[in-house]
Design a protein around this motif. Structure first.
Motif, PDB file in Angstrom:
ATOM      1  N   SER A 171       0.835  -1.180  -0.083  1.00  0.00           N
ATOM      2  CA  SER A 171      -0.071  -0.011  -0.056  1.00  0.00           C
ATOM      3  C   SER A 171       0.734   1.243  -0.096  1.00  0.00           C
ATOM      4  CB  SER A 171      -0.863   0.133   1.280  1.00  0.00           C
ATOM      5  OG  SER A 171      -0.217   0.253   2.358  1.00  0.00           O
ATOM      6  N   GLY A 172       2.256   0.937   0.404  1.00  0.00           N
ATOM      7  CA  GLY A 172       3.058   2.014   0.305  1.00  0.00           C
ATOM      8  C   GLY A 172       2.945   3.212   1.630  1.00  0.00           C
ATOM      9  N   LEU A 173       2.013   2.564   2.808  1.00  0.00           N
ATOM     10  CA  LEU A 173       1.793   3.397   4.046  1.00  0.00           C
ATOM     11  C   LEU A 173       2.314   2.432   4.977  1.00  0.00           C
ATOM     12  CD1 LEU A 173      -1.802   4.764   3.813  1.00  0.00           C
ATOM     13  CD2 LEU A 173       0.207   6.209   3.895  1.00  0.00           C
ATOM     14  N   SER A 174       2.964   3.147   5.982  1.00  0.00           N
ATOM     15  CA  SER A 174       3.403   2.683   7.233  1.00  0.00           C
ATOM     16  C   SER A 174       2.692   2.751   8.535  1.00  0.00           C
ATOM     17  CB  SER A 174       5.055   2.765   7.442  1.00  0.00           C
ATOM     18  OG  SER A 174       5.831   2.095   6.745  1.00  0.00           O
ATOM     19  N   TRP A 175       1.348   3.167   8.362  1.00  0.00           N
ATOM     20  CA  TRP A 175       0.622   3.596   9.426  1.00  0.00           C
ATOM     21  C   TRP A 175       0.309   2.407  10.438  1.00  0.00           C
ATOM     22  CZ3 TRP A 175      -3.745   7.264   7.692  1.00  0.00           C
ATOM     23  CH2 TRP A 175      -3.171   8.577   6.867  1.00  0.00           C
ATOM     24  N   GLY A 176       0.309   1.128   9.908  1.00  0.00           N
ATOM     25  CA  GLY A 176      -0.122  -0.138  10.496  1.00  0.00           C
ATOM     26  C   GLY A 176       0.762  -0.444  11.618  1.00  0.00           C
ATOM     27  N   TYR A 177       2.264  -0.067  11.498  1.00  0.00           N
ATOM     28  CA  TYR A 177       3.198  -0.366  12.510  1.00  0.00           C
ATOM     29  C   TYR A 177       3.071   0.558  13.761  1.00  0.00           C
ATOM     30  CZ  TYR A 177       5.642  -2.425   8.614  1.00  0.00           C
ATOM     31  OH  TYR A 177       6.024  -3.197   7.526  1.00  0.00           O
ATOM     32  N   ALA A 178       2.047   1.474  13.882  1.00  0.00           N
ATOM     33  CA  ALA A 178       1.753   2.226  15.079  1.00  0.00           C
ATOM     34  C   ALA A 178       1.455   1.329  16.374  1.00  0.00           C
ATOM     35  CB  ALA A 178       0.635   3.181  14.778  1.00  0.00           C
ATOM     36  N   GLY A 179       1.021   0.087  15.839  1.00  0.00           N
ATOM     37  CA  GLY A 179       0.600  -0.828  17.024  1.00  0.00           C
ATOM     38  C   GLY A 179       1.550  -1.326  17.750  1.00  0.00           C
ATOM     39  N   LEU A 180       2.966  -1.261  17.194  1.00  0.00           N
ATOM     40  CA  LEU A 180       4.186  -1.792  17.909  1.00  0.00           C
ATOM     41  C   LEU A 180       4.478  -0.846  18.997  1.00  0.00           C
ATOM     42  CD1 LEU A 180       6.431  -2.385  14.776  1.00  0.00           C
ATOM     43  CD2 LEU A 180       5.405  -4.117  16.477  1.00  0.00           C
ATOM     44  N   LEU A 181       4.045   0.389  19.158  1.00  0.00           N
ATOM     45  CA  LEU A 181       4.420   1.427  20.081  1.00  0.00           C
ATOM     46  C   LEU A 181       4.047   1.123  21.465  1.00  0.00           C
ATOM     47  CD1 LEU A 181       3.453   4.818  18.360  1.00  0.00           C
ATOM     48  CD2 LEU A 181       5.693   3.483  18.084  1.00  0.00           C
ATOM     49  N   ARG A 182       2.887   0.413  21.746  1.00  0.00           N
ATOM     50  CA  ARG A 182       2.749   0.151  22.966  1.00  0.00           C
ATOM     51  C   ARG A 182       3.047  -1.021  23.695  1.00  0.00           C
ATOM     52  NH1 ARG A 182      -4.068   0.334  23.233  1.00  0.00           N
ATOM     53  NH2 ARG A 182      -3.355   0.361  25.460  1.00  0.00           N
ATOM     54  N   HIS A 183       4.028  -1.762  22.742  1.00  0.00           N
ATOM     55  CA  HIS A 183       4.828  -2.855  23.227  1.00  0.00           C
ATOM     56  C   HIS A 183       6.316  -2.800  23.196  1.00  0.00           C
ATOM     57  CE1 HIS A 183       1.083  -4.626  23.145  1.00  0.00           C
ATOM     58  NE2 HIS A 183       0.797  -4.316  21.680  1.00  0.00           N
ATOM     59  N   LEU A 184       6.825  -1.966  22.406  1.00  0.00           N
ATOM     60  CA  LEU A 184       8.233  -1.692  22.359  1.00  0.00           C
ATOM     61  C   LEU A 184       8.381  -0.431  23.100  1.00  0.00           C
ATOM     62  CD1 LEU A 184       9.081  -2.460  18.507  1.00  0.00           C
ATOM     63  CD2 LEU A 184       9.701  -3.875  20.730  1.00  0.00           C
ATOM     64  N   ARG A 185       9.029  -0.314  24.319  1.00  0.00           N
ATOM     65  CA  ARG A 185       9.404   0.765  25.060  1.00  0.00           C
ATOM     66  C   ARG A 185      10.568   1.433  24.925  1.00  0.00           C
ATOM     67  NH1 ARG A 185       4.769   1.199  28.554  1.00  0.00           N
ATOM     68  NH2 ARG A 185       2.793   0.088  27.436  1.00  0.00           N
ATOM     69  N   ASP A 186      10.634   2.791  24.944  1.00  0.00           N
ATOM     70  CA  ASP A 186      11.859   3.470  25.336  1.00  0.00           C
ATOM     71  C   ASP A 186      12.846   3.164  23.867  1.00  0.00           C
ATOM     72  OD1 ASP A 186      13.538   5.151  26.498  1.00  0.00           O
ATOM     73  OD2 ASP A 186      14.994   3.616  27.175  1.00  0.00           O
ATOM     74  N   ARG A 187      12.055   3.123  22.751  1.00  0.00           N
ATOM     75  CA  ARG A 187      12.783   3.101  21.348  1.00  0.00           C
ATOM     76  C   ARG A 187      12.297   3.685  20.412  1.00  0.00           C
ATOM     77  NH1 ARG A 187      16.370  -0.712  19.915  1.00  0.00           N
ATOM     78  NH2 ARG A 187      15.819  -2.123  21.679  1.00  0.00           N
ATOM     79  N   PRO A 188      12.743   4.604  19.625  1.00  0.00           N
ATOM     80  CA  PRO A 188      12.233   5.310  18.626  1.00  0.00           C
ATOM     81  C   PRO A 188      11.808   4.163  17.410  1.00  0.00           C
ATOM     82  CG  PRO A 188      14.103   6.518  19.135  1.00  0.00           C
ATOM     83  CD  PRO A 188      14.076   5.011  19.964  1.00  0.00           C
ATOM     84  N   VAL A 189      10.486   4.458  16.914  1.00  0.00           N
ATOM     85  CA  VAL A 189      10.008   3.708  15.750  1.00  0.00           C
ATOM     86  C   VAL A 189       9.777   4.717  14.683  1.00  0.00           C
ATOM     87  CG1 VAL A 189       8.118   2.107  15.262  1.00  0.00           C
ATOM     88  CG2 VAL A 189       9.178   2.080  17.337  1.00  0.00           C
ATOM     89  N   TYR A 190      10.304   4.306  13.220  1.00  0.00           N
ATOM     90  CA  TYR A 190      10.193   5.102  12.059  1.00  0.00           C
ATOM     91  C   TYR A 190       9.370   4.216  10.962  1.00  0.00           C
ATOM     92  CZ  TYR A 190      12.826   8.893  14.136  1.00  0.00           C
ATOM     93  OH  TYR A 190      13.485   9.771  15.116  1.00  0.00           O
ATOM     94  N   GLY A 191       8.379   4.747  10.495  1.00  0.00           N
ATOM     95  CA  GLY A 191       7.823   3.936   9.280  1.00  0.00           C
ATOM     96  C   GLY A 191       8.621   4.830   7.976  1.00  0.00           C
ATOM     97  N   LEU A 192       8.683   3.685   6.947  1.00  0.00           N
ATOM     98  CA  LEU A 192       9.475   4.168   5.723  1.00  0.00           C
ATOM     99  C   LEU A 192       7.996   4.103   4.587  1.00  0.00           C
ATOM    100  CD1 LEU A 192      12.770   2.639   5.973  1.00  0.00           C
ATOM    101  CD2 LEU A 192      12.293   5.166   5.696  1.00  0.00           C
ATOM    102  N   GLN A 193       7.892   5.128   4.085  1.00  0.00           N
ATOM    103  CA  GLN A 193       6.597   5.220   3.098  1.00  0.00           C
ATOM    104  C   GLN A 193       6.814   5.520   1.747  1.00  0.00           C
ATOM    105  OE1 GLN A 193       3.216   6.241   5.899  1.00  0.00           O
ATOM    106  NE2 GLN A 193       4.249   8.028   5.444  1.00  0.00           N
ATOM    107  N   SER A 194       5.974   4.971   0.744  1.00  0.00           N
ATOM    108  CA  SER A 194       6.314   5.344  -0.637  1.00  0.00           C
ATOM    109  C   SER A 194       6.331   6.915  -0.942  1.00  0.00           C
ATOM    110  CB  SER A 194       5.173   4.848  -1.280  1.00  0.00           C
ATOM    111  OG  SER A 194       5.138   5.138  -2.877  1.00  0.00           O
ATOM    112  N   ARG A 195       7.399   7.166  -1.706  1.00  0.00           N
ATOM    113  CA  ARG A 195       7.686   8.456  -2.064  1.00  0.00           C
ATOM    114  C   ARG A 195       6.295   9.191  -2.991  1.00  0.00           C
ATOM    115  NH1 ARG A 195      11.798  11.762  -1.251  1.00  0.00           N
ATOM    116  NH2 ARG A 195      13.061  10.316  -0.486  1.00  0.00           N
ATOM    117  N   ALA A 196       5.777   8.028  -3.816  1.00  0.00           N
ATOM    118  CA  ALA A 196       4.811   8.561  -4.674  1.00  0.00           C
ATOM    119  C   ALA A 196       3.722   9.141  -3.863  1.00  0.00           C
ATOM    120  CB  ALA A 196       4.138   7.187  -5.309  1.00  0.00           C
ATOM    121  N   LEU A 197       3.369   8.826  -2.634  1.00  0.00           N
ATOM    122  CA  LEU A 197       2.160   9.331  -1.795  1.00  0.00           C
ATOM    123  C   LEU A 197       2.332  10.730  -1.542  1.00  0.00           C
ATOM    124  CD1 LEU A 197       1.693   6.601   0.742  1.00  0.00           C
ATOM    125  CD2 LEU A 197       0.703   6.869  -1.718  1.00  0.00           C
ATOM    126  N   SER A 198       3.546  11.294  -1.280  1.00  0.00           N
ATOM    127  CA  SER A 198       3.674  12.900  -1.305  1.00  0.00           C
ATOM    128  C   SER A 198       4.542  13.439  -2.467  1.00  0.00           C
ATOM    129  CB  SER A 198       4.896  12.875  -0.096  1.00  0.00           C
ATOM    130  OG  SER A 198       5.978  12.273  -0.297  1.00  0.00           O
TER     131      SER A 198
END
Length: 372
Positions: free
Chosen positions: A120-147
């Protein structure tokens, strides 16, 4: 301008859906603290029954999940998700969450985890990791075509672009990289390119990603060969966005091609908006770009064969439900010099980023990351 979807209930009340993955996370934290099924972005915390004790629990959950510096007074001054989002540096509309690098959580003492988007090109679904991975930055990489960027020409080209973006966030290793479905192949190439530049990649994790084909396939039209007919692709697209409970599988080469003109994408976008999905709040142009990116990624996935091995161990999370279609750890072993360890997840391929599967995946990732 982006307008949030409204759902009118009895008595004239109005429910406004979250517009970004971070707002969705905040709504979930509000609902959990208040013991409610759901909370909209303009629902007042205290009008819904919140008090100082519950606010204290909520602030602790927000700090741990989003890494935001909030206090009880912050909740009193910003009692809705819409108001609190700005205080937590959370994007306030869907368009603001389309950048190539999506910072799901910026703060944390440990090295970041970089998550590559699925087809799909979007990484929004990975937001669910935040509640379980603590004290660690989390970044999604998304398709450049969307912007407003160009569609990629190859997986290798995408990976080189994402490596540059990753280095802007983290100048040197160790790097931790993850990818789901099509994103698994891109994550693999990202990890290989990072290693080729002399960097360390202690964690490469793939979520139910099919291994590269034995022979490179070049579609006749370079984009849509093998894509399915209207109803099938519509359902697949909806399931990929996480809006249906369905075991629908990815498009197959035996299906008939379909042109974008045959699909009523506006009706699909309207259906998502009516369901309260943040994907339905994407602009018309962005939604069409997302579908075009989806088509291109499907074609590129059939053309990618790694030129180099990944030097090190790899974690592979496999869906236990539905047809595997070659998605298993052992089929990646020819491309990896270290061990490939398989971790079964009780879900179908397209459910890998639902809350329960992500909770299990994050638990394993926590153990793996603590040892690397």
């Amino acid at each position: 301008m982006t307008v949030a979807a409204r759902e009118h209930g009895p008595g004239g009340s109005s429910f406004r859906s979250p517009r970004t993955p971070q707002e969705h996370t905040l709504c979930s934290l509000f609902a959990e603290a208040l013991e409610r099924d759901r909370v909209g972005i303009e629902d007042d915390f205290f009008e819904l029954g919140g008090d100082s004790y519950v606010a204290l629990e909520l602030t602790a959950a927000i700090r741990a999940t989003l890494g935001a510096d909030v206090s009880i007074s912050t909740i009193y001054d910003h009692p809705t998700v819409a108001a609190l989002a700005g205080r937590c540096e959370v994007p306030a509309d869907a368009g603001a969450a389309l950048d190539v690098v999506l910072p799901l959580r910026r703060l944390g003492a440990r090295p970041p985890l970089f998550c590559v988007h699925p087809a799909s090109g979007l990484s929004w679904g990975y937001a669910g990791l935040l509640r379980h991975l603590r004290d660690r930055p989390v970044y999604g990489l998304q398709s450049r075509a969307l912007s407003a960027g160009a569609l990629p020409g190859s997986v290798e080209e995408m990976a080189a672009d994402y490596v540059q973006e990753i280095r802007k966030v983290q100048r040197q290793g160790p790097y931790h990289v993850l990818g789901w479905s099509f994103g698994g192949r891109v994550a693999f190439e990202v990890a290989v390119q990072l290693q080729q530049s002399g960097e360390s990649v202690p964690l490469l994790a793939l979520l139910d990603s099919a291994p590269p084909p034995e022979l490179r396939e070049i579609p006749a039209d370079g984009a849509s060969d093998g894509f399915v007919l209207e109803n099938a692709i519509r359902r697949y697209f909806l399931v990929m966005l996480g809006e249906l409970d369905d075991d629908c599988e990815s498009p197959g080469a035996a299906d008939q091609p379909s042109e974008v003109g045959e699909l009523d994408l506006e009706a699909l976008r309207g259906e998502l908006a009516a369901a309260g999905s943040p994907y339905g709040l994407l602009g018309q142009r962005t939604f069409h770009c997302m579908f075009e990116a989806h088509r291109r990624h499907f074609a590129l996935s059939r053309q990618y064969i790694p030129a180099e091995w990944f030097n090190g161990p790899m974690a592979y999370f496999s869906a236990t439900q539905g047809e595997a279609k070659g998605r298993c750890a052992k089929n990646w072993q020819p491309f990896v010099t270290g061990s490939v360890t398989e971790y079964p997840v009780e879900c179908s391929h397209l459910e890998m980023t639902r809350p329960a599967p992500l909770a299990h995946i994050a638990c394993v990732l926590t153990t793996l990351l603590s040892a690397r």
